[in-house]
Every structure is written in C-alpha cells, then in structure tokens.
Design a protein around this motif. Structure first.
Motif, PDB file in Angstrom:
ATOM      1  N   LEU A 381       0.814  -1.227   0.000  1.00  0.00           N
ATOM      2  CA  LEU A 381       0.000   0.000   0.000  1.00  0.00           C
ATOM      3  C   LEU A 381       0.839   1.265   0.000  1.00  0.00           C
ATOM      4  O   LEU A 381       0.292   2.378  -0.067  1.00  0.00           O
ATOM      5  CB  LEU A 381      -0.919  -0.001   1.227  1.00  0.00           C
ATOM      6  CG  LEU A 381      -2.003  -1.074   1.267  1.00  0.00           C
ATOM      7  CD1 LEU A 381      -2.747  -1.045   2.598  1.00  0.00           C
ATOM      8  CD2 LEU A 381      -2.989  -0.898   0.112  1.00  0.00           C
ATOM      9  N   ASP A 394      -9.307  -1.674   7.346  1.00  0.00           N
ATOM     10  CA  ASP A 394      -9.187  -0.793   6.196  1.00  0.00           C
ATOM     11  C   ASP A 394      -8.012  -1.201   5.319  1.00  0.00           C
ATOM     12  O   ASP A 394      -8.117  -1.211   4.088  1.00  0.00           O
ATOM     13  CB  ASP A 394      -9.022   0.655   6.665  1.00  0.00           C
ATOM     14  CG  ASP A 394      -8.942   1.634   5.507  1.00  0.00           C
ATOM     15  OD1 ASP A 394      -9.933   1.741   4.757  1.00  0.00           O
ATOM     16  OD2 ASP A 394      -7.891   2.282   5.336  1.00  0.00           O
ATOM     17  N   ALA A 395      -6.886  -1.573   5.921  1.00  0.00           N
ATOM     18  CA  ALA A 395      -5.714  -1.959   5.144  1.00  0.00           C
ATOM     19  C   ALA A 395      -5.996  -3.205   4.306  1.00  0.00           C
ATOM     20  O   ALA A 395      -5.661  -3.255   3.116  1.00  0.00           O
ATOM     21  CB  ALA A 395      -4.533  -2.201   6.077  1.00  0.00           C
ATOM     22  N   GLN A 397      -8.853  -4.314   3.295  1.00  0.00           N
ATOM     23  CA  GLN A 397      -9.824  -3.985   2.254  1.00  0.00           C
ATOM     24  C   GLN A 397      -9.166  -3.196   1.116  1.00  0.00           C
ATOM     25  O   GLN A 397      -9.474  -3.414  -0.059  1.00  0.00           O
ATOM     26  CB  GLN A 397     -10.988  -3.220   2.868  1.00  0.00           C
ATOM     27  CG  GLN A 397     -11.889  -4.113   3.727  1.00  0.00           C
ATOM     28  CD  GLN A 397     -12.728  -3.370   4.733  1.00  0.00           C
ATOM     29  OE1 GLN A 397     -12.719  -2.132   4.788  1.00  0.00           O
ATOM     30  NE2 GLN A 397     -13.454  -4.100   5.568  1.00  0.00           N
ATOM     31  N   GLN A 398      -8.240  -2.307   1.456  1.00  0.00           N
ATOM     32  CA  GLN A 398      -7.531  -1.557   0.426  1.00  0.00           C
ATOM     33  C   GLN A 398      -6.680  -2.470  -0.451  1.00  0.00           C
ATOM     34  O   GLN A 398      -6.614  -2.293  -1.673  1.00  0.00           O
ATOM     35  CB  GLN A 398      -6.643  -0.492   1.062  1.00  0.00           C
ATOM     36  CG  GLN A 398      -7.371   0.732   1.566  1.00  0.00           C
ATOM     37  CD  GLN A 398      -6.395   1.843   1.905  1.00  0.00           C
ATOM     38  OE1 GLN A 398      -5.528   2.192   1.115  1.00  0.00           O
ATOM     39  NE2 GLN A 398      -6.542   2.397   3.098  1.00  0.00           N
ATOM     40  N   GLN A 401      -8.944  -4.314  -2.858  1.00  0.00           N
ATOM     41  CA  GLN A 401      -9.411  -3.429  -3.922  1.00  0.00           C
ATOM     42  C   GLN A 401      -8.309  -3.141  -4.939  1.00  0.00           C
ATOM     43  O   GLN A 401      -8.566  -3.033  -6.132  1.00  0.00           O
ATOM     44  CB  GLN A 401      -9.926  -2.120  -3.323  1.00  0.00           C
ATOM     45  CG  GLN A 401     -11.227  -2.283  -2.534  1.00  0.00           C
ATOM     46  CD  GLN A 401     -11.561  -1.070  -1.682  1.00  0.00           C
ATOM     47  OE1 GLN A 401     -10.910  -0.029  -1.771  1.00  0.00           O
ATOM     48  NE2 GLN A 401     -12.563  -1.211  -0.818  1.00  0.00           N
ATOM     49  N   LYS A 402      -7.084  -3.039  -4.467  1.00  0.00           N
ATOM     50  CA  LYS A 402      -5.964  -2.706  -5.355  1.00  0.00           C
ATOM     51  C   LYS A 402      -5.478  -3.907  -6.160  1.00  0.00           C
ATOM     52  O   LYS A 402      -5.157  -3.787  -7.347  1.00  0.00           O
ATOM     53  CB  LYS A 402      -4.806  -2.130  -4.525  1.00  0.00           C
ATOM     54  CG  LYS A 402      -3.584  -1.727  -5.343  1.00  0.00           C
ATOM     55  CD  LYS A 402      -2.526  -1.082  -4.453  1.00  0.00           C
ATOM     56  CE  LYS A 402      -1.295  -0.675  -5.260  1.00  0.00           C
ATOM     57  NZ  LYS A 402      -0.260  -0.025  -4.406  1.00  0.00           N
TER      58      LYS A 402
END
Length: 500
Positions: A381, A394-395, A397-398, A401-402
């Motif tokens: 990230l 959140d990490a 999930q990010q 998504q990426k």
C-alpha cells in the motif's frame, strides 16, 4: 437466564460501533424496550461476571464516565451495595453532564446510600475495579486527567472488568487511543464490536462474555454484520471422510516455488505443511543446490532444481495449484519465476517475497490469494506497517481493492477479505511470533486449493487450521514454539473423524 456466552461460544457476527448504536435504537424505539431496562440488564450481566472473575469479592471500585457506559457502572455499583459489598464510585468528568438513563441510574445509586466521589486514587483495599469510563463512541486520543485515571486503573493490582469495551480501545479498529484499560474480562452487550478481536483488542479485553440483554432476535435482521468471526471448530466441518477407493490423484498436486540461495528451509516447510494438510502430491521448484537436500530430508516431496523460468513449464503443466514466495528472494531468479507463475491460469497463493515483488510491480487478478503480514501489507500500500496496524480492516480492504482476489492479513485476529465480505479468525496465539510460520500457512492454504476447495474456503480453512495447530502446540507453552512444531498437529486436525 439470558444469552450470556463465553469466548469459545460467542456469536459469529461482529459489528461497527455505529451498527451497535443502531441495534440499541431499534430495541428501544421499535420494540419499546426502555433504555433504562437495557442499562439495568447490562449492569446485571457485568455484576455476574465480576463475581465469576473474583469469587467472594468483598470490596470493589467502579470508575464511571459521564455517558451510558458510566450508567452501566452505576447499576453495577448499586447491585454490589445491595449484596453487602464495600463499594464506591469514582466519577470522572463533570457530573452535571450525566443525563438520561445514566442519570436515573446514578441517582438511584445515590438514593440507596452509595458513595460517590471525584476520581482521585483507587483504594488499596479494592479487590476488583470495574471500568465504566468510555463506551464505543470514543474517537480521539485519551488525554489529561482521563489518561491519568486509566493509567491508575492499570497500575492497581486488582483485576479489572470492563463494561462493553475496555476504555481507550477503539471499537472499530482495535487500536489503543493513547492508553487503554487492561481488563481481565470484558462484558459486551447487544452486539460484539469488531475491534475486540484484532489489533490490541485481545490484549485489552481478556476473556469476553457476551450478553444480548434479552432483546428480540428480530432487531438483528435489518443490519448486516460488518465482519464474521470464524474458527476451526466450525471450519473443520467442511472436511469429510475420504472414500475407500480414493487415490492420490483425487487430492490435487501442489507446486511450491521458492528457496533461493540460503532459504531452502522456507520452501521445505511450506511443502511439508502442504503434504501434511492432505495434498495428494507436492512438488518443489527450488535452486539446484537445494533440491537433493530437501529430497533426502523429506523423500515424499518431488523436488526439482529450477534455474530458469522455462524450466517451470513442465511442473506447472502437472500442477493443480501453486504456492509461491517462501524463500523466493527478490533477485532476477525470483522475479522470473514469479512472472512465469502469474502467466498460468492455476489458482495461486502468494506470500513473502512474491508479495514484495508484486508491491514493486502491481497488477490485479481474481485468481490468487495474497497472504501479507503487516510489513508486506505496508509495502503493497506504500505505507508504514504501523499505519496498517492502526486500522487492519481498512488496510486489508484496500489491498483487496488494489490487487483483487482474496486477501489474508496476518496478525492478531487474522483478517480475510474477499470482494464482498470480511472474516476474522480467532484461532492462534502469541507463540506464532517466530520465523517460518507464514511459510507453513502458505503450504496449508496451497494444499487446500489443490484439493479443490474454493479460493475463499481454502483461505478461511487454512487460517483456522494453522491457528488451531499452534493452539495445540501452545498447550505446552507459547515461548519457543517453532513453525515445524505445527506440522504434526496439522495431520491430526485435518482428520476430524479420528481427532477426538
């Protein structure tokens, strides 16, 4: 008797703070349950818990804030008073700010002759402290006199029982907001908060007891949990006894790729864990210098010396799944092998240096499982690992998504994120903080993929199996646990029909 559950039988549904507040609202407004009734039930549940934590307790101190969490504390204090205990309330914050049901409960305690004074110090005679300072609404760092009070609670030798959530712990992320109470037990109400189970949550909460406060089950129907809790006790039911006519071809062929110069151990641990987790065949693609030694140590593994990406082609053609990353390195050899693996259409587990290489040259796929620890997650990230730990949900999930696929973020309260759900594994223990644990996990998940389990099922089962094996090893102590100690336990756990 209401629905009070210990840690090992807790509900699987986890919620964010705003969702639990909505559950509260629905119970009060839509089902006409008075807020004071819920507060009294919460206090009763906490009082029962503190008597289990410290049987025969005679002297308690309840530390109350000015919100509803403090109101729960006043109920506990009144129950203690009525039972003949020596009890006092230490009030934090301006008492004129106490309102609503909390004020009603505070007044009832005072009318019963209860002692209340501004927080100064906790008496030495206190045998147990009840934390009723902050509830789930805390969003900023604890400072000033509030911080001093939480520090005093932690410094006192008496055990602490927390109401709903340990004060100072963020209910959504599991992070400590400057300082948090270290409780030996936490009574959680209405809905379990997701932050209790990851990050610093398990450190702060101690054992968790859940009480639904006797609300109707209908209140939960309109709110989808933000996270689902998983464990091996449930995941193991996916494993069925094998047919008597089975043969090795029925259980897949996993190819494990890795083991650059000096890192033969990583790829061997992954491959051996895969074999013990039920893969029919396991091949290893590693450096020429390592192949013979691995074969001698574990002859069931089919080891091939692979020095170029082209040499991977026949091995990929035979495999049903691939695990790549343990000991792979980030040099030209590792880059070439990863590139060739990613060209295939096989289901893939990526770990360790495969993730570090992916961080440098990102791409997206729905055909892989990514298993970063916080450091690798940070590189993926472009942030520090500490930032990952500030909000693990959140990490993860990010990253999903990426990069796509299924993401497993290692650490306390392992998280698994797919495109439409977040799962949290509660198996495992601090003994797993030693080298090679991730390599074993890679092999476990790869073996389940090879056996035909879906991407998500292989990840959830693998995470829980891995953690459960470590919990078995921890029965003789957490310190000194080695990754290879888990491997004999894997075989026992993947045979639930004989593991009693």
């Amino acid at each position: 008797m209401r629905n009070r559950q210990q840690t090992d039988t807790l509900p699987t549904a986890l919620y964010r703070a705003e969702q639990v507040r909505e559950l509260d609202r629905i119970a009060i407004q839509d089902f006409n349950i008075p807020g004071r009734t819920l507060m009294e039930r919460a206090g009763e549940a906490a009082f029962e818990l503190l008597n289990r934590v410290r049987p025969g307790v005679k002297d308690i101190t309840v530390v109350c804030g000015v919100g509803n969490n403090g109101g729960d504390g006043y109920v506990v204090a009144q129950l203690a008073l009525e039972s003949g205990m020596a009890c006092r309330v230490l009030q934090l914050g301006d008492p004129s700010k106490i309102s609503g049901d909390a004020l009603t409960c505070a007044e009832a305690y005072a009318e019963a002759g209860g002692e209340v004074r501004a927080f100064d110090q906790i008496q030495e005679s206190t045998e147990l402290v009840v934390d009723g300072v902050f509830g789930t609404g805390l969003e900023r760092e604890v400072e000033g006199s509030w911080r001093d009070a939480l520090a005093a609670i932690n410094a006192h030798p008496a055990p602490v029982v927390a109401l709903d959530i340990p004060s100072g712990l963020h209910s959504d992320t599991g992070q400590v907001l400057g300082i948090a109470v270290d409780a030996v037990a936490t009574a959680s109400f209405i809905g379990l908060k997701q932050g209790l189970f990851t990050g610093h949550g398990p450190d702060c909460c101690g054992s968790i007891v859940f009480d639904d406060l006797d609300v109707p089950s209908e209140i939960y129907k309109g709110i989808t949990p933000s996270v689902r809790r998983i464990d091996w006790a449930r995941e193991r039911t996916r494993l069925k006894p094998r047919k008597r006519s089975a043969h090795k071809g029925d259980f897949g062929h996993l190819l494990v790729v890795g083991g650059d110069h000096g890192y033969a151990g990583a790829v061997r641990m992954a491959a051996e864990a895969a074999a013990r987790s039920g893969a029919g065949l396991v091949s290893v693609a590693t450096r020429n210098a390592h192949a013979a030694a691995i074969s001698v140590a574990r002859p069931e593994l089919m080891c091939r010396g692979v020095e170029t990406a082209d040499a991977l082609a026949p091995l990929l053609a035979q495999a049903t799944a691939v695990a790549i990353g343990p000991g792979l390195g980030q040099g030209d050899w590792g880059q070439q092998l990863l590139g060739r693996v990613l060209e295939s259409t096989l289901p893939i587990v990526l770990d360790a240096d495969a993730l570090n290489l992916l961080a440098v040259d990102p791409e997206q796929s729905n055909n892989w499982i990514l298993t970063p620890h916080p450091g690798e997650a940070g590189r993926m990230l472009g942030i520090a690992s500490a930032q990952v730990q500030e909000d693990r949900f959140d990490a993860a999930q990010q990253i999903q998504q990426k990069f796509g696929g299924t993401v497993l973020l290692k650490g306390t309260g392992t998280l698994i994120v797919t495109g439409n759900q977040t799962l949290l594994c509660t198996d495992g223990n601090p003994g797993m903080a030693s080298g090679g644990m991730g390599d074993v996990l890679t092999g476990v998940i790869g073996a389940l993929l090879a056996q035909g389990f879906s991407q998500v099922d292989a990840t959830t089962m693998g995470a829980c199996l891995h953690g459960a094996a470590a919990d078995r090893v921890a029965l003789v102590g957490e310190r000194g646990m080695l990754a290879t100690d888990l491997i004999p336990q894997l075989r026992k756990l993947v045979n639930p029909e004989v593991d009693r």
